[in-house]
Design a protein around this motif. Structure first.
Motif, PDB file in Angstrom:
ATOM      1  N   HIS A  51      36.030  48.863  44.672  1.00  0.00           N
ATOM      2  CA  HIS A  51      35.980  49.399  43.321  1.00  0.00           C
ATOM      3  C   HIS A  51      37.334  49.998  42.932  1.00  0.00           C
ATOM      4  O   HIS A  51      38.013  50.626  43.744  1.00  0.00           O
ATOM      5  CB  HIS A  51      34.873  50.438  43.208  1.00  0.00           C
ATOM      6  N   GLY A  52      37.734  49.764  41.688  1.00  0.00           N
ATOM      7  CA  GLY A  52      39.006  50.276  41.193  1.00  0.00           C
ATOM      8  C   GLY A  52      40.218  49.526  41.693  1.00  0.00           C
ATOM      9  O   GLY A  52      41.332  50.033  41.575  1.00  0.00           O
ATOM     10  N   SER A  53      40.039  48.301  42.220  1.00  0.00           N
ATOM     11  CA  SER A  53      41.154  47.590  42.840  1.00  0.00           C
ATOM     12  C   SER A  53      41.734  46.464  41.983  1.00  0.00           C
ATOM     13  O   SER A  53      42.822  45.965  42.273  1.00  0.00           O
ATOM     14  CB  SER A  53      40.716  46.997  44.179  1.00  0.00           C
ATOM     15  N   VAL A  54      41.066  46.053  40.926  1.00  0.00           N
ATOM     16  CA  VAL A  54      41.473  44.872  40.157  1.00  0.00           C
ATOM     17  C   VAL A  54      42.295  45.283  38.940  1.00  0.00           C
ATOM     18  O   VAL A  54      41.836  46.053  38.093  1.00  0.00           O
ATOM     19  CB  VAL A  54      40.236  44.065  39.711  1.00  0.00           C
ATOM     20  N   ARG A  55      43.510  44.786  38.855  1.00  0.00           N
ATOM     21  CA  ARG A  55      44.365  45.052  37.701  1.00  0.00           C
ATOM     22  C   ARG A  55      43.992  44.161  36.517  1.00  0.00           C
ATOM     23  O   ARG A  55      43.978  44.602  35.367  1.00  0.00           O
ATOM     24  CB  ARG A  55      45.834  44.810  38.070  1.00  0.00           C
ATOM     25  N   LEU A  56      43.708  42.878  36.796  1.00  0.00           N
ATOM     26  CA  LEU A  56      43.434  41.925  35.725  1.00  0.00           C
ATOM     27  C   LEU A  56      42.222  41.082  36.077  1.00  0.00           C
ATOM     28  O   LEU A  56      42.202  40.411  37.109  1.00  0.00           O
ATOM     29  CB  LEU A  56      44.649  41.015  35.484  1.00  0.00           C
ATOM     30  N   LEU A  57      41.209  41.141  35.219  1.00  0.00           N
ATOM     31  CA  LEU A  57      40.060  40.245  35.330  1.00  0.00           C
ATOM     32  C   LEU A  57      40.255  39.185  34.261  1.00  0.00           C
ATOM     33  O   LEU A  57      40.109  39.450  33.071  1.00  0.00           O
ATOM     34  CB  LEU A  57      38.754  41.020  35.117  1.00  0.00           C
ATOM     35  N   LEU A  58      40.624  37.988  34.695  1.00  0.00           N
ATOM     36  CA  LEU A  58      40.948  36.878  33.791  1.00  0.00           C
ATOM     37  C   LEU A  58      39.967  35.747  34.043  1.00  0.00           C
ATOM     38  O   LEU A  58      39.886  35.232  35.165  1.00  0.00           O
ATOM     39  CB  LEU A  58      42.385  36.413  34.045  1.00  0.00           C
ATOM     40  N   MET A  91      32.517  45.797  35.965  1.00  0.00           N
ATOM     41  CA  MET A  91      33.453  46.824  35.526  1.00  0.00           C
ATOM     42  C   MET A  91      33.877  47.792  36.633  1.00  0.00           C
ATOM     43  O   MET A  91      35.046  48.221  36.657  1.00  0.00           O
ATOM     44  CB  MET A  91      32.863  47.610  34.351  1.00  0.00           C
ATOM     45  N   PRO A  92      33.011  48.164  37.574  1.00  0.00           N
ATOM     46  CA  PRO A  92      33.451  49.107  38.609  1.00  0.00           C
ATOM     47  C   PRO A  92      34.621  48.614  39.456  1.00  0.00           C
ATOM     48  O   PRO A  92      35.345  49.439  40.029  1.00  0.00           O
ATOM     49  CB  PRO A  92      32.195  49.295  39.469  1.00  0.00           C
ATOM     50  N   VAL A  93      34.846  47.319  39.563  1.00  0.00           N
ATOM     51  CA  VAL A  93      35.943  46.831  40.416  1.00  0.00           C
ATOM     52  C   VAL A  93      37.297  46.961  39.728  1.00  0.00           C
ATOM     53  O   VAL A  93      38.341  46.835  40.365  1.00  0.00           O
ATOM     54  CB  VAL A  93      35.716  45.368  40.856  1.00  0.00           C
ATOM     55  N   MET A  94      37.328  47.227  38.420  1.00  0.00           N
ATOM     56  CA  MET A  94      38.579  47.262  37.681  1.00  0.00           C
ATOM     57  C   MET A  94      39.264  48.621  37.755  1.00  0.00           C
ATOM     58  O   MET A  94      38.605  49.666  37.823  1.00  0.00           O
ATOM     59  CB  MET A  94      38.331  46.911  36.209  1.00  0.00           C
ATOM     60  N   GLU A  95      40.593  48.595  37.735  1.00  0.00           N
ATOM     61  CA  GLU A  95      41.357  49.819  37.558  1.00  0.00           C
ATOM     62  C   GLU A  95      41.096  50.352  36.149  1.00  0.00           C
ATOM     63  O   GLU A  95      40.839  49.577  35.211  1.00  0.00           O
ATOM     64  CB  GLU A  95      42.851  49.556  37.733  1.00  0.00           C
ATOM     65  N   SER A  96      41.168  51.662  35.978  1.00  0.00           N
ATOM     66  CA  SER A  96      40.850  52.247  34.673  1.00  0.00           C
ATOM     67  C   SER A  96      41.793  51.758  33.580  1.00  0.00           C
ATOM     68  O   SER A  96      41.406  51.642  32.418  1.00  0.00           O
ATOM     69  CB  SER A  96      40.903  53.775  34.753  1.00  0.00           C
ATOM     70  N   ASN A  97      43.053  51.460  33.946  1.00  0.00           N
ATOM     71  CA  ASN A  97      43.992  50.932  32.959  1.00  0.00           C
ATOM     72  C   ASN A  97      44.271  49.452  33.198  1.00  0.00           C
ATOM     73  O   ASN A  97      45.339  48.936  32.896  1.00  0.00           O
ATOM     74  CB  ASN A  97      45.297  51.724  32.956  1.00  0.00           C
ATOM     75  N   GLY A  98      43.277  48.775  33.744  1.00  0.00           N
ATOM     76  CA  GLY A  98      43.375  47.338  33.934  1.00  0.00           C
ATOM     77  C   GLY A  98      42.933  46.593  32.686  1.00  0.00           C
ATOM     78  O   GLY A  98      42.483  47.184  31.699  1.00  0.00           O
ATOM     79  N   SER A  99      43.058  45.278  32.723  1.00  0.00           N
ATOM     80  CA  SER A  99      42.734  44.444  31.574  1.00  0.00           C
ATOM     81  C   SER A  99      41.654  43.429  31.918  1.00  0.00           C
ATOM     82  O   SER A  99      41.566  42.945  33.051  1.00  0.00           O
ATOM     83  CB  SER A  99      43.980  43.685  31.087  1.00  0.00           C
ATOM     84  N   LEU A 100      40.862  43.121  30.904  1.00  0.00           N
ATOM     85  CA  LEU A 100      39.858  42.068  30.970  1.00  0.00           C
ATOM     86  C   LEU A 100      40.202  41.053  29.892  1.00  0.00           C
ATOM     87  O   LEU A 100      40.288  41.409  28.711  1.00  0.00           O
ATOM     88  CB  LEU A 100      38.464  42.659  30.719  1.00  0.00           C
ATOM     89  N   ARG A 269      51.386  43.128  37.839  1.00  0.00           N
ATOM     90  CA  ARG A 269      52.644  43.144  38.577  1.00  0.00           C
ATOM     91  C   ARG A 269      52.439  42.483  39.938  1.00  0.00           C
ATOM     92  O   ARG A 269      51.292  42.369  40.405  1.00  0.00           O
ATOM     93  CB  ARG A 269      53.130  44.581  38.744  1.00  0.00           C
ATOM     94  N   PRO A 270      53.529  42.058  40.594  1.00  0.00           N
ATOM     95  CA  PRO A 270      53.388  41.463  41.932  1.00  0.00           C
ATOM     96  C   PRO A 270      52.609  42.365  42.865  1.00  0.00           C
ATOM     97  O   PRO A 270      52.713  43.602  42.812  1.00  0.00           O
ATOM     98  CB  PRO A 270      54.846  41.299  42.386  1.00  0.00           C
ATOM     99  N   GLU A 271      51.804  41.734  43.710  1.00  0.00           N
ATOM    100  CA  GLU A 271      50.956  42.391  44.708  1.00  0.00           C
ATOM    101  C   GLU A 271      49.686  42.997  44.125  1.00  0.00           C
ATOM    102  O   GLU A 271      48.801  43.404  44.871  1.00  0.00           O
ATOM    103  CB  GLU A 271      51.724  43.473  45.490  1.00  0.00           C
ATOM    104  N   GLU A 272      49.553  43.055  42.802  1.00  0.00           N
ATOM    105  CA  GLU A 272      48.312  43.567  42.223  1.00  0.00           C
ATOM    106  C   GLU A 272      47.243  42.481  42.248  1.00  0.00           C
ATOM    107  O   GLU A 272      47.536  41.295  42.432  1.00  0.00           O
ATOM    108  CB  GLU A 272      48.565  44.081  40.806  1.00  0.00           C
ATOM    109  N   VAL A 273      45.992  42.892  42.047  1.00  0.00           N
ATOM    110  CA  VAL A 273      44.856  41.991  42.237  1.00  0.00           C
ATOM    111  C   VAL A 273      44.418  41.381  40.908  1.00  0.00           C
ATOM    112  O   VAL A 273      44.189  42.084  39.918  1.00  0.00           O
ATOM    113  CB  VAL A 273      43.660  42.733  42.876  1.00  0.00           C
ATOM    114  N   VAL A 274      44.282  40.046  40.920  1.00  0.00           N
ATOM    115  CA  VAL A 274      43.751  39.286  39.795  1.00  0.00           C
ATOM    116  C   VAL A 274      42.410  38.703  40.233  1.00  0.00           C
ATOM    117  O   VAL A 274      42.299  38.135  41.316  1.00  0.00           O
ATOM    118  CB  VAL A 274      44.713  38.153  39.380  1.00  0.00           C
ATOM    119  N   PHE A 275      41.403  38.831  39.389  1.00  0.00           N
ATOM    120  CA  PHE A 275      40.046  38.421  39.750  1.00  0.00           C
ATOM    121  C   PHE A 275      39.481  37.501  38.673  1.00  0.00           C
ATOM    122  O   PHE A 275      39.556  37.798  37.484  1.00  0.00           O
ATOM    123  CB  PHE A 275      39.168  39.665  39.908  1.00  0.00           C
TER     124      PHE A 275
END
Length: 321
Positions: A51-58, A91-100, A269-275
């Motif tokens: 939870h809170g690990s995904v920067r971008l859910l695309l 939604m719980p897996v996303m960072e609070s300032n991440g994007s969907l 950014r590099p190394e961040e998680v895309v889901f």
């Protein structure tokens, strides 16, 4: 299999042999140094992602088409409820300032040359029910789009072909991470000339906007990209050929890797998680791997996961080879 425009796809008889995941914990099908492909239902992914690990859910979920597709789709209000229920569980897996970012296309109302408002209803519901902010509407212009819907465009000639799809950019916050400097476009020859001569002269445009002396004199490495991405979706023939050679059905609705790449560079950014919870052919995963992002995908149909695996022949970890 049958030919459909530039792509091969399963007939109705062939689609009956696709292997759908059961509800429960997703199963890992293959791994790369940066990513993990899971066979399972999209809504189950939150059980295996921090939870809170995904920067971008695309993702590009099934559209609310009136004709049922082999990869599954709902229609009308059922679609709105279905999409909201899945996003709520993820939604719980996303960072609070991440994007969907959700890619949706137009759907025509059955037996009518009029367009469904399912997209607008779904986005309003996501805001009302989940509190998501609409950051911006992005658009994808597919320059190789076929003349569909065929009845209204090619037969009766009363509509234009649908060649633009919407990418709805949402976030739990109103200022998610984004940097448009990562997807700058080459300057036009005119702009290069303007920079070389020290910028524009003072002027006032008919629109009322004023231009001060020396405006546009700085070379910022490129021009700011518009919210329209013009990218042909020509069928990804190497993926299609690989699937056919392996005896696998290619996914019938594939996001261009170039489109996924631009969104990933813009919103992570590099190394961040895309889901991507609707992994399909693995376009998002392939783009993320190439750009040095961590990635996770889930896909409900096992054969499509195996087809996506073919995109990573040189990166598969030994245990998954």
């Amino acid at each position: 299999m049958e030919r459909d425009g530039n792509a091969w796809r399963l007939t109705d008889a062939g689609s009956a042999h696709l292997t759908r995941a059961f509800p429960g914990r997703p199963v890992t099908v293959f791994l790369t140094p940066n990513g993990c492909a899971l066979w399972g239902l999209a809504e189950e992914a939150a059980s295996v992602i921090d939870h809170g690990s995904v920067r971008l859910l695309l993702t590009s979920p099934p559209y609310a088409l009136t004709t049922k597709k082999r990869y599954g789709n709902e229609v009308g209000q059922d679609y709105v409820d279905w999409l909201c229920s899945i996003i709520e569980r993820l939604m719980p897996v996303m960072e609070s300032n991440g994007s969907l970012v959700i890619n949706l296309g137009d759907a025509f109302i059955r037996k009518s040359p009029t367009v469904s408002l399912y997209q607008e209803r779904a986005i309003i519901a996501l805001q009302d029910r989940l509190g998501l902010h609409l950051c911006q509407k992005l658009h994808w212009h597919n320059t190789s789009a076929l003349p569909v819907p065929s009845r209204w465009v090619g037969v009766e000639r009363v509509r234009l072909k649908s060649a633009v799809e919407t990418l709805w950019w949402l976030s739990p916050e109103d200022r998610p991470y984004a940097d448009n400097r990562n997807i700058l476009q080459p300057y036009s020859d005119r702009m290069l000339e303007l920079i070389a001569k020290g910028g524009a002269a003072r002027s006032k445009r008919p629109s009322g906007h004023a231009c001060r002396e020396g405006s546009f004199s700085v070379d910022n490495g490129g021009s700011i990209a518009p919210n329209l991405f013009t990218i042909a979706n020509s069928g990804d023939q190497s993926y299609t050929r690989s699937c056919r050679a392996a005896g696998l059905p290619p996914h019938p609705a594939r996001m261009p890797i170039e489109l996924a790449s631009r969104l990933i560079k813009f919103l992570s950014r590099p190394e961040e998680v895309v889901f991507d919870p609707f992994g399909g052919s693995g376009s998002t995963a392939r783009a993320a791997e190439s750009l040095g992002r961590k990635w996770i995908t889930t896909e409900a149909l096992r054969e499509y996961v195996e087809g996506a695996k073919l995109r990573f022949a040189d990166e598969l970890l030994p245990a998954a080879a």
